[in-house]
Enzyme design. Structure first.
Site, PDB file in Angstrom:
ATOM      1  N   TYR A  51       0.896  -1.279  -0.063  1.00 47.38           N
ATOM      2  CA  TYR A  51       0.021   0.090   0.093  1.00 47.38           C
ATOM      3  C   TYR A  51       0.929   1.177  -0.077  1.00 47.38           C
ATOM      4  O   TYR A  51       0.490   2.399  -0.874  1.00 47.38           O
ATOM      5  CB  TYR A  51      -0.849   0.053   1.226  1.00 47.38           C
ATOM      6  CG  TYR A  51      -1.734   1.415   1.303  1.00 47.38           C
ATOM      7  CD1 TYR A  51      -2.834   1.495   0.345  1.00 47.38           C
ATOM      8  CD2 TYR A  51      -1.391   2.224   2.224  1.00 47.38           C
ATOM      9  CE1 TYR A  51      -3.660   2.658   0.559  1.00 47.38           C
ATOM     10  CE2 TYR A  51      -2.261   3.387   2.435  1.00 47.38           C
ATOM     11  CZ  TYR A  51      -3.217   3.843   1.730  1.00 47.38           C
ATOM     12  OH  TYR A  51      -3.961   4.815   1.582  1.00 47.38           O
ATOM     13  N   GLU A  62     -11.710   4.411   4.472  1.00 50.24           N
ATOM     14  CA  GLU A  62     -11.113   5.470   5.696  1.00 50.24           C
ATOM     15  C   GLU A  62     -11.984   5.620   6.745  1.00 50.24           C
ATOM     16  O   GLU A  62     -11.859   5.741   7.756  1.00 50.24           O
ATOM     17  CB  GLU A  62     -10.881   6.777   5.004  1.00 50.24           C
ATOM     18  CG  GLU A  62      -9.690   6.769   3.934  1.00 50.24           C
ATOM     19  CD  GLU A  62      -8.249   6.671   4.686  1.00 50.24           C
ATOM     20  OE1 GLU A  62      -8.290   6.525   6.019  1.00 50.24           O
ATOM     21  OE2 GLU A  62      -7.251   6.693   4.068  1.00 50.24           O
ATOM     22  N   TRP A  73      -5.042   1.340  10.220  1.00 50.15           N
ATOM     23  CA  TRP A  73      -5.038   1.351   8.718  1.00 50.15           C
ATOM     24  C   TRP A  73      -4.741  -0.191   8.295  1.00 50.15           C
ATOM     25  O   TRP A  73      -5.196  -0.778   7.688  1.00 50.15           O
ATOM     26  CB  TRP A  73      -4.092   2.354   8.039  1.00 50.15           C
ATOM     27  CG  TRP A  73      -4.413   2.488   6.498  1.00 50.15           C
ATOM     28  CD1 TRP A  73      -3.420   2.050   5.637  1.00 50.15           C
ATOM     29  CD2 TRP A  73      -5.852   2.452   5.571  1.00 50.15           C
ATOM     30  NE1 TRP A  73      -3.958   1.947   4.270  1.00 50.15           N
ATOM     31  CE2 TRP A  73      -5.504   2.313   4.350  1.00 50.15           C
ATOM     32  CE3 TRP A  73      -7.000   2.873   6.160  1.00 50.15           C
ATOM     33  CZ2 TRP A  73      -6.561   2.422   3.548  1.00 50.15           C
ATOM     34  CZ3 TRP A  73      -8.043   2.835   5.053  1.00 50.15           C
ATOM     35  CH2 TRP A  73      -7.464   2.720   3.702  1.00 50.15           C
TER      36      TRP A  73
END
Length: 184
Positions: free
Chosen positions: A18, A40, A48
């Site tokens: 990512y 999000e 995350w």
């Protein structure tokens, strides 16, 4: 010479991918802009890394993040999502995803695309904060507060300034790679 990153991405192979391939890279495809907004929002109160580990399942059960399909979800689909251990089973976040899909479609109708809407805040330009240390990275900014306020006015939820700051990083409006990071 060893390759340098930002330092936070080494917790898992998915986090590294990512960071290296997606984070802070400009996104202009509406479906991916919607996907990142939902992911999000799902992150709120979590890490995350948790969301990245569940991202593939999210994409599967949320119909590839097609906002028209997600906007049409009824109670039966919401209950199915609540029963799926592969995603964050938080009713408020799931219902927000459905609500946000409808708001997303309205923004597309008004602006021609969500891309045009979100990037107009910076006149299509990426803001490079040229950070030298992770501790210099803010959690909110004047821009994230402005975008958050506008999204809320348009009917979005789970779009507070901190979530939106992270979103703006994720879609490349912000480039917060450290100046020493080879992926900036």
């Amino acid at each position: 010479m060893e390759r340098q990153g930002c330092g936070w991405e080494y917790s898992s192979p998915k986090m590294k991918a990512y960071h290296d391939e997606r984070w802070c890279r400009p996104v202009h495809e509406d479906r991916e802009l919607f996907a990142m907004l939902i992911l999000e929002g799902a992150q709120a109160g979590l890490s995350w890394a948790t969301i990245i580990e569940k991202e593939a399942r999210y994409r599967e059960v949320f119909d590839g993040f097609d906002p028209a399909l997600v906007a049409a979800y009824g109670e039966e689909k919401i209950e199915a999502l609540m029963a799926d251990p592969g995603i964050i089973r938080n009713r408020r976040k799931i219902e927000a995803a459905v609500k946000n899909a409808g708001a997303f479609l309205r923004v597309q109708a008004e602006w021609g695309s969500f891309d045009r809407y979100i990037w107009q805040f910076t006149e299509g330009k990426t803001i490079d904060h040229r950070l030298t240390a992770l501790e210099d990275m803010p959690a909110v900014s004047e821009l994230s507060e402005q975008v958050s306020k506008d999204l809320k006015k348009r009917g979005f939820s789970f779009v507070g300034p901190t979530i939106i700051y992270s979103y703006l990083q994720g879609i490349g409006v912000y480039n917060d790679h450290l100046v020493t990071c080879q992926y900036r």
